[in-house]
Design a protein around this motif. Sequence first.
Motif, PDB file in Angstrom:
ATOM      1  N   ALA A   5       0.829  -1.206   0.000  1.00  0.00           N
ATOM      2  CA  ALA A   5       0.000   0.000   0.000  1.00  0.00           C
ATOM      3  C   ALA A   5       0.863   1.256   0.000  1.00  0.00           C
ATOM      4  N   TRP A   6       1.914   1.228   0.787  1.00  0.00           N
ATOM      5  CA  TRP A   6       2.866   2.348   0.849  1.00  0.00           C
ATOM      6  C   TRP A   6       3.486   2.584  -0.531  1.00  0.00           C
ATOM      7  N   ARG A   7       3.956   1.512  -1.149  1.00  0.00           N
ATOM      8  CA  ARG A   7       4.612   1.645  -2.460  1.00  0.00           C
ATOM      9  C   ARG A   7       3.633   2.084  -3.551  1.00  0.00           C
ATOM     10  N   LEU A   8       2.356   1.798  -3.360  1.00  0.00           N
ATOM     11  CA  LEU A   8       1.344   2.233  -4.332  1.00  0.00           C
ATOM     12  C   LEU A   8       1.021   3.722  -4.195  1.00  0.00           C
TER      13      LEU A   8
ATOM     14  N   GLY B 116      -6.590   7.628  -3.167  1.00  0.00           N
ATOM     15  CA  GLY B 116      -7.224   6.406  -3.651  1.00  0.00           C
ATOM     16  C   GLY B 116      -6.335   5.187  -3.683  1.00  0.00           C
ATOM     17  N   ALA B 117      -5.052   5.346  -3.351  1.00  0.00           N
ATOM     18  CA  ALA B 117      -4.104   4.231  -3.457  1.00  0.00           C
ATOM     19  C   ALA B 117      -4.283   3.246  -2.312  1.00  0.00           C
ATOM     20  N   GLY B 118      -3.924   2.003  -2.566  1.00  0.00           N
ATOM     21  CA  GLY B 118      -3.948   1.009  -1.507  1.00  0.00           C
ATOM     22  C   GLY B 118      -4.215  -0.390  -2.015  1.00  0.00           C
TER      23      GLY B 118
ATOM     24  N   LEU C 281      -4.942  -4.064  -6.385  1.00  0.00           N
ATOM     25  CA  LEU C 281      -4.025  -2.969  -6.076  1.00  0.00           C
ATOM     26  C   LEU C 281      -4.531  -1.703  -6.762  1.00  0.00           C
ATOM     27  N   HIS C 282      -4.511  -0.583  -6.047  1.00  0.00           N
ATOM     28  CA  HIS C 282      -5.030   0.693  -6.546  1.00  0.00           C
ATOM     29  C   HIS C 282      -3.919   1.746  -6.529  1.00  0.00           C
ATOM     30  N   THR C 283      -3.754   2.488  -7.617  1.00  0.00           N
ATOM     31  CA  THR C 283      -2.786   3.584  -7.640  1.00  0.00           C
ATOM     32  C   THR C 283      -3.080   4.533  -8.795  1.00  0.00           C
TER      33      THR C 283
ATOM     34  N   ALA D 131       4.926  -2.705 -10.010  1.00  0.00           N
ATOM     35  CA  ALA D 131       5.978  -3.728  -9.935  1.00  0.00           C
ATOM     36  C   ALA D 131       6.551  -3.844  -8.531  1.00  0.00           C
ATOM     37  N   ARG D 132       6.842  -2.711  -7.901  1.00  0.00           N
ATOM     38  CA  ARG D 132       7.417  -2.755  -6.546  1.00  0.00           C
ATOM     39  C   ARG D 132       6.383  -3.206  -5.519  1.00  0.00           C
ATOM     40  N   ALA D 133       5.124  -2.846  -5.728  1.00  0.00           N
ATOM     41  CA  ALA D 133       4.085  -3.314  -4.817  1.00  0.00           C
ATOM     42  C   ALA D 133       3.923  -4.830  -4.921  1.00  0.00           C
ATOM     43  N   LEU D 134       3.939  -5.341  -6.134  1.00  0.00           N
ATOM     44  CA  LEU D 134       3.842  -6.792  -6.328  1.00  0.00           C
ATOM     45  C   LEU D 134       5.027  -7.509  -5.693  1.00  0.00           C
ATOM     46  N   ALA D 135       6.215  -6.889  -5.773  1.00  0.00           N
ATOM     47  CA  ALA D 135       7.403  -7.488  -5.158  1.00  0.00           C
ATOM     48  C   ALA D 135       7.233  -7.585  -3.642  1.00  0.00           C
ATOM     49  N   ALA D 136       6.601  -6.578  -3.050  1.00  0.00           N
ATOM     50  CA  ALA D 136       6.366  -6.600  -1.595  1.00  0.00           C
ATOM     51  C   ALA D 136       5.454  -7.754  -1.206  1.00  0.00           C
ATOM     52  N   LEU D 137       4.565  -8.144  -2.125  1.00  0.00           N
ATOM     53  CA  LEU D 137       3.588  -9.187  -1.832  1.00  0.00           C
ATOM     54  C   LEU D 137       4.056 -10.587  -2.228  1.00  0.00           C
TER      55      LEU D 137
END
Length: 429
Positions: free
Chosen positions: A352-355, A369-371, A391-393, A400-406
């Motif tokens: 969520a942070w990276r988004l 609206g991100a998260g 994922l919302h952004t 890509a970085r949000a997916l890496a976090a997950l």
Amino acid sequence: MNVGRHDAVEVIAAKRDGHVLTDSQIDWVVDAFTSGEVADVQMASLAMAIVLNGMEFSEIARWTDAMIRSGERMDFSGLSWPTADKHSTGGVGDKITLPLAPLVAACGVAVPQLSGRGLGHTGGTLDKLESIPGWRADLSTDAMMRQLEDVGAVICAAGTGLAPADKKLYALRDVTGTVESIPLIASSIMSKKIAEGTGALVLDVKVGSGAFMKDLDDARELARTMVALGKSAGVDTRALVTDMSTPLGLTAGNALEVAESVEVLAGGGPSDVVELTLALAREMLSAAGREDVDPADVLASGRAMDVWRRMIVAQGGDPDAALPHASDIQVIAADRDGYVGHIDAMAVGLAAWRLGAGRSRPGETVQAGAGVELHARPGDRVRTGQPLMTLHTDTPERFARALAALDDGYALVDEAPAARTTPVLERIV
């Protein structure tokens, strides 16, 4: 503050060598640091000595009191309502303040909730509310008092006059590796909360991967220390230790969490958010002397929603306005049949942070609206292709970085895991 004369090196050396600091030493060093007489490098050295050698409770209590006395104290005794406040040590999807404040007010106890903005993977209450069109966080003390008397609840930014020593020390600890210290954490939180002047205080101490405290024993020690600090200052204080191994509810992100909070106020919402909101409400009402009211009945009646709407309007917001939506979404789907084994709170918080839902440094803007939106919880049965998360952004290059976090943040398994029975692990009074 009338304190004896000391020398910074003397105080640092005393704690370095494992001694108990005297009241006079604590009063002097906090006052001198606030005024600039003690340099940042000296206070950083003392903070490190405290991290390494700890503090007796008598020291923590005096340190907390000295930080309170560095600034002003609020006084709600002129209100016609009893008051109670809640503080959470922070977690992922922790939107509990939003439904809790109007619910407790609807039960007859005023809630002066002075909140902050998020930093890192945990969201800030003010960031969430600022996604509501027109809503403003900054209120004068007079405006805050009027709203408390008229509406019964206010969620706003804390003034700069409360515990200025803590604000200065907190910024220093953040950049010197001295955050992880129960005496410093407890005194930081409680100096602000006691200075706020509320009659009763309930603490939500999170434990687990998405919390500051990862270990139950540490969370328990922090909770006991803060409860004792509150009681020693004359504030009826109690704590719940709650699970933050998996996100609270189904959303992590500012507008997403507001929408989920409104669902709770409307009588729906995820069961864990409802359960924790009611558990904290019962503690706040009990501490304020209103055990005669059942918050579950008040929530079902719609009266808490009425207070929510009045609270938002009083701070310039439009409770009927559409909440912001991110321009881009990406769905994570199940790649096999099975059960959701776990969803890691820290992984979701980082995503969520990276988004764009959080900030890396104070003052950065966040995307309303991100998260991350969850479509399944641990224990749920899922089929291949079924959505697990969205994922919302507004900035799709962040996906890509949000997916890496997950990557290792969730798992599908063949056997249903044991269900989490309750988010509340312990009660400390």
